[in-house]
Scaffold this motif. Structure first.
Motif, PDB file in Angstrom:
ATOM      1  N   ASP A 101      -5.654  39.805  26.829  1.00  0.00           N
ATOM      2  CA  ASP A 101      -6.573  40.953  26.861  1.00  0.00           C
ATOM      3  C   ASP A 101      -8.002  40.490  27.143  1.00  0.00           C
ATOM      4  OD1 ASP A 101      -7.362  43.786  26.300  1.00  0.00           O
ATOM      5  OD2 ASP A 101      -8.454  42.809  24.677  1.00  0.00           O
ATOM      6  N   ARG A 102      -8.387  39.345  26.600  1.00  0.00           N
ATOM      7  CA  ARG A 102      -9.726  38.804  26.860  1.00  0.00           C
ATOM      8  C   ARG A 102      -9.866  38.372  28.313  1.00  0.00           C
ATOM      9  NH1 ARG A 102     -12.364  36.979  21.972  1.00  0.00           N
ATOM     10  NH2 ARG A 102     -13.390  35.250  23.050  1.00  0.00           N
ATOM     11  N   LEU A 103      -8.756  37.922  28.896  1.00  0.00           N
ATOM     12  CA  LEU A 103      -8.765  37.401  30.262  1.00  0.00           C
ATOM     13  C   LEU A 103      -8.685  38.510  31.315  1.00  0.00           C
ATOM     14  CD1 LEU A 103      -8.490  34.935  32.235  1.00  0.00           C
ATOM     15  CD2 LEU A 103      -6.020  35.017  31.768  1.00  0.00           C
ATOM     16  N   GLU A 149     -11.725  49.185  35.986  1.00  0.00           N
ATOM     17  CA  GLU A 149     -12.668  49.749  35.021  1.00  0.00           C
ATOM     18  C   GLU A 149     -13.550  48.662  34.416  1.00  0.00           C
ATOM     19  OE1 GLU A 149      -9.469  52.382  35.850  1.00  0.00           O
ATOM     20  OE2 GLU A 149      -9.378  50.337  35.030  1.00  0.00           O
ATOM     21  N   ARG A 150     -12.965  47.494  34.148  1.00  0.00           N
ATOM     22  CA  ARG A 150     -13.762  46.403  33.570  1.00  0.00           C
ATOM     23  C   ARG A 150     -14.708  45.798  34.604  1.00  0.00           C
ATOM     24  NH1 ARG A 150      -9.744  43.196  29.252  1.00  0.00           N
ATOM     25  NH2 ARG A 150      -9.453  45.014  27.899  1.00  0.00           N
ATOM     26  N   VAL A 151     -14.302  45.758  35.851  1.00  0.00           N
ATOM     27  CA  VAL A 151     -15.216  45.301  36.901  1.00  0.00           C
ATOM     28  C   VAL A 151     -16.373  46.278  37.031  1.00  0.00           C
ATOM     29  CG1 VAL A 151     -15.470  44.774  39.361  1.00  0.00           C
ATOM     30  CG2 VAL A 151     -13.398  44.061  38.142  1.00  0.00           C
ATOM     31  N   ALA A 152     -16.075  47.569  36.973  1.00  0.00           N
ATOM     32  CA  ALA A 152     -17.131  48.582  37.030  1.00  0.00           C
ATOM     33  C   ALA A 152     -18.088  48.430  35.851  1.00  0.00           C
ATOM     34  CB  ALA A 152     -16.521  49.975  37.039  1.00  0.00           C
ATOM     35  N   ALA A 153     -17.537  48.080  34.679  1.00  0.00           N
ATOM     36  CA  ALA A 153     -18.384  47.876  33.503  1.00  0.00           C
ATOM     37  C   ALA A 153     -19.292  46.662  33.687  1.00  0.00           C
ATOM     38  CB  ALA A 153     -17.519  47.703  32.259  1.00  0.00           C
ATOM     39  N   MET A 154     -18.770  45.616  34.331  1.00  0.00           N
ATOM     40  CA  MET A 154     -19.596  44.456  34.640  1.00  0.00           C
ATOM     41  C   MET A 154     -20.761  44.854  35.537  1.00  0.00           C
ATOM     42  SD  MET A 154     -16.396  41.847  35.323  1.00  0.00           S
ATOM     43  CE  MET A 154     -17.278  40.877  36.525  1.00  0.00           C
ATOM     44  N   ASN A 177     -15.602  38.421  32.403  1.00  0.00           N
ATOM     45  CA  ASN A 177     -16.764  39.317  32.455  1.00  0.00           C
ATOM     46  C   ASN A 177     -18.034  38.602  32.002  1.00  0.00           C
ATOM     47  OD1 ASN A 177     -15.437  39.567  29.709  1.00  0.00           O
ATOM     48  ND2 ASN A 177     -17.345  40.640  29.308  1.00  0.00           N
ATOM     49  N   VAL A 178     -17.870  37.536  31.195  1.00  0.00           N
ATOM     50  CA  VAL A 178     -19.026  36.747  30.750  1.00  0.00           C
ATOM     51  C   VAL A 178     -19.734  36.124  31.954  1.00  0.00           C
ATOM     52  CG1 VAL A 178     -19.745  34.716  29.407  1.00  0.00           C
ATOM     53  CG2 VAL A 178     -18.032  36.294  28.487  1.00  0.00           C
ATOM     54  N   THR A 179     -18.981  35.831  33.003  1.00  0.00           N
ATOM     55  CA  THR A 179     -19.568  35.215  34.197  1.00  0.00           C
ATOM     56  C   THR A 179     -20.656  36.103  34.785  1.00  0.00           C
ATOM     57  OG1 THR A 179     -17.477  34.092  34.662  1.00  0.00           O
ATOM     58  CG2 THR A 179     -19.044  34.282  36.482  1.00  0.00           C
ATOM     59  N   ALA A 180     -20.354  37.376  34.956  1.00  0.00           N
ATOM     60  CA  ALA A 180     -21.349  38.298  35.509  1.00  0.00           C
ATOM     61  C   ALA A 180     -22.472  38.555  34.514  1.00  0.00           C
ATOM     62  CB  ALA A 180     -20.677  39.614  35.895  1.00  0.00           C
ATOM     63  N   ASP A 181     -22.125  38.707  33.240  1.00  0.00           N
ATOM     64  CA  ASP A 181     -23.155  38.951  32.222  1.00  0.00           C
ATOM     65  C   ASP A 181     -24.148  37.799  32.173  1.00  0.00           C
ATOM     66  OD1 ASP A 181     -21.859  41.283  31.578  1.00  0.00           O
ATOM     67  OD2 ASP A 181     -21.056  40.575  29.671  1.00  0.00           O
ATOM     68  N   ALA A 182     -23.617  36.572  32.107  1.00  0.00           N
ATOM     69  CA  ALA A 182     -24.484  35.396  31.986  1.00  0.00           C
ATOM     70  C   ALA A 182     -25.330  35.208  33.236  1.00  0.00           C
ATOM     71  CB  ALA A 182     -23.630  34.159  31.728  1.00  0.00           C
ATOM     72  N   ALA A 183     -24.713  35.374  34.395  1.00  0.00           N
ATOM     73  CA  ALA A 183     -25.467  35.229  35.643  1.00  0.00           C
ATOM     74  C   ALA A 183     -26.597  36.244  35.716  1.00  0.00           C
ATOM     75  CB  ALA A 183     -24.538  35.390  36.839  1.00  0.00           C
ATOM     76  N   GLY A 184     -26.311  37.479  35.340  1.00  0.00           N
ATOM     77  CA  GLY A 184     -27.313  38.538  35.417  1.00  0.00           C
ATOM     78  C   GLY A 184     -28.445  38.350  34.438  1.00  0.00           C
ATOM     79  N   ILE A 185     -28.124  38.032  33.190  1.00  0.00           N
ATOM     80  CA  ILE A 185     -29.170  37.906  32.188  1.00  0.00           C
ATOM     81  C   ILE A 185     -30.024  36.668  32.436  1.00  0.00           C
ATOM     82  CG2 ILE A 185     -27.940  36.603  30.402  1.00  0.00           C
ATOM     83  CD1 ILE A 185     -29.097  38.592  28.360  1.00  0.00           C
ATOM     84  N   CYS A 186     -29.409  35.607  32.979  1.00  0.00           N
ATOM     85  CA  CYS A 186     -30.199  34.422  33.347  1.00  0.00           C
ATOM     86  C   CYS A 186     -31.145  34.752  34.497  1.00  0.00           C
ATOM     87  CB  CYS A 186     -29.279  33.267  33.731  1.00  0.00           C
ATOM     88  SG  CYS A 186     -28.499  32.447  32.322  1.00  0.00           S
ATOM     89  N   LEU A 187     -30.646  35.449  35.510  1.00  0.00           N
ATOM     90  CA  LEU A 187     -31.489  35.785  36.653  1.00  0.00           C
ATOM     91  C   LEU A 187     -32.663  36.666  36.219  1.00  0.00           C
ATOM     92  CD1 LEU A 187     -30.282  36.806  40.182  1.00  0.00           C
ATOM     93  CD2 LEU A 187     -32.127  38.041  39.072  1.00  0.00           C
ATOM     94  N   SER A 219      -9.740  31.226  38.777  1.00  0.00           N
ATOM     95  CA  SER A 219      -9.638  32.055  39.983  1.00  0.00           C
ATOM     96  C   SER A 219     -10.540  33.282  39.867  1.00  0.00           C
ATOM     97  CB  SER A 219      -8.190  32.494  40.219  1.00  0.00           C
ATOM     98  OG  SER A 219      -7.373  31.383  40.524  1.00  0.00           O
ATOM     99  N   SER A 220     -10.538  33.902  38.696  1.00  0.00           N
ATOM    100  CA  SER A 220     -11.380  35.079  38.464  1.00  0.00           C
ATOM    101  C   SER A 220     -12.853  34.716  38.588  1.00  0.00           C
ATOM    102  CB  SER A 220     -11.116  35.658  37.070  1.00  0.00           C
ATOM    103  OG  SER A 220      -9.746  35.904  36.874  1.00  0.00           O
TER     104      SER A 220
END
Length: 413
Positions: free
Chosen positions: A65-67, A72-77, A125-135, A151-152
């Motif tokens: 579930d975490r993976l 919908e989760r991509v849209a949330a990202m 989803n952490v990948t997008a969150d971390a990239a965005g907040i760092c930027l 892969s994700s």
């Protein structure tokens, strides 16, 4: 490139990023969000490879579930990135300032760290969150996700880097490190001088390893052995709803409750209700001897159970003789993440808030609210359980340092 080469490239990118305007950073964030939505099918397909491999490897449903990524989760990202774009830019904010007696003008202003390294498990989803907040906070990001999500993460970073380039910012603002070998973690932890701060986000073993072995400064994001304490003065209807939401809403995340403590005075009334509701939600109760007397379905809890972050549909339940006993239990087994009290007594809630040592304390509210988005911070980079620099959900200001700017008029000392 090696990790050190990537870190050096991130360092160069950070110099340009530090002087980027809010408009430039926000434009990049909005483009990143749009591109994630446009490439949803590609990202979900890549995630399907990771999920299939995880199932084949016997990964638990909670970890899957975490993976898992869905449209919908991509849209949330993407929405998280848009929310970041709408937030104020912390860079340049004056933390404090004054004119000294000698006429010097003193200002303490927020500045980026420079290069932020992230080591995290599962949850792409952490990948997008971390990239965005760092930027947004002016930092270049070095992202080392888990091999199970490679892969994700690769698909997401590919989309984000292309958007960053198209927005006119350095490509190496966002980089993904090799997750096929542990050597990349070791190299990142040793990249002192190139990486300014390292943030581990995952299980207890990962965090312990990074904290103990890294030569790069670390902001510790701890595990969440979160408790809900139902006081003698609790509204039982509220207590029932808060307990079920805290445990069963999404059990695989760090702000899910792992323990329930019930005041002895209301045990006869509340325990039959909550045990039935937990069973209906598919939750296995690991209880003490007093709790086991209320249901044959209760599994006797072991000493290890009380300190376990289950991240699954399991919970420990104990009867306590009062608020002091509840606080003692939490001090012994809690991890300093989130603790909750359900009570209509102002005196009891005040004592609980004062007596609990945690990053967040919930009064008549679910533990699930400890979250950067729920706090209005936008996408968070993690929940810090340490006490230095940052504690609790880490939003944009927590990804900054400060510098003093002193302005004179030919002043000499």
């Amino acid at each position: 490139m090696s990790v050190l080469e990537q870190a050096a490239a991130a360092r160069i990118a950070s110099f340009d990023l530090a002087s980027a305007t809010r408009a430039e950073k926000d434009a990049a964030l909005l483009l990143m969000a749009d591109r994630l939505v446009e490439r949803t099918d590609d990202i979900v397909h890549a995630n399907g490879v990771d999920v299939a491999n995880a199932r084949e490897g016997g990964t638990s449903d909670a970890m899957i579930d975490r993976l898992l990524l869905t449209p919908e989760r991509v849209a949330a990202m993407a929405d998280g990135l848009r929310q970041l774009a709408a937030l104020p830019d912390p860079i340049g904010d004056v933390v404090r300032g004054s004119t000294l007696a000698n006429g010097l003008e003193l200002r303490q202003v927020r500045v980026p760290f420079g290069v932020v390294g992230m080591i995290y498990e599962g949850r792409p989803n952490v990948t997008a969150d971390a990239a965005g907040i760092c930027l947004k906070s002016g930092n270049a990001a070095l992202l080392r996700g888990s091999g199970s999500a490679f892969s994700s993460n690769a698909a997401i970073v590919s989309v984000l880097r292309k958007a960053v380039i198209d927005a006119g910012l350095p490509a190496n603002t966002i980089q993904l490190l090799d997750a096929t070998t542990r050597d990349s973690v070791k190299e990142l932890m040793r990249a002192r001088g190139l990486v300014d701060v390292l943030i581990p986000r995952g299980g207890a073993s990962l965090i312990k390893t990074v904290v103990e072995q890294s030569t790069v400064p670390v902001i510790e994001t701890g595990v969440g052995n979160c408790h809900v304490y139902v006081d003698a003065a609790a509204d039982l209807e509220k207590a029932l709803a808060i307990t079920i939401n805290s445990k069963a809403h999404r059990p695989s995340v760090c702000n899910a409750a792992e323990s329930l403590l019930v005041h002895a005075e209301i045990a006869d009334t509340f325990l039959p209700l909550v045990l039935s509701a937990l069973a209906d939600a598919g939750v296995t109760v690991h209880g003490d001897a007093r709790v086991a007397g209320y249901s044959d379905d209760v599994v006797l809890a072991t000493e290890e159970d009380w300190g376990t972050e289950f991240l699954s549909l399991d919970i420990t339940v104990a009867v306590v003789d009062g608020l002091d006993d509840a606080l003692d239990h939490i001090r012994r087994y809690g991890t300093g993440h989130t603790e909750a009290i359900v009570s209509e007594s102002i005196a009891a809630t005040r004592r609980f808030v004062a007596g609990v040592d945690a990053a967040a304390v919930m009064v008549n509210a679910s533990t699930r609210f400890t979250d950067g988005g729920e706090f209005g911070f936008g996408a968070e980079i993690g929940i810090s359980t340490q006490k230095l620099h940052a504690r609790g959900p880490m939003g944009l200001p927590e990804l900054t340092s400060t510098k003093y700017v002193v302005t004179g008029n030919g002043h000499t000392r």
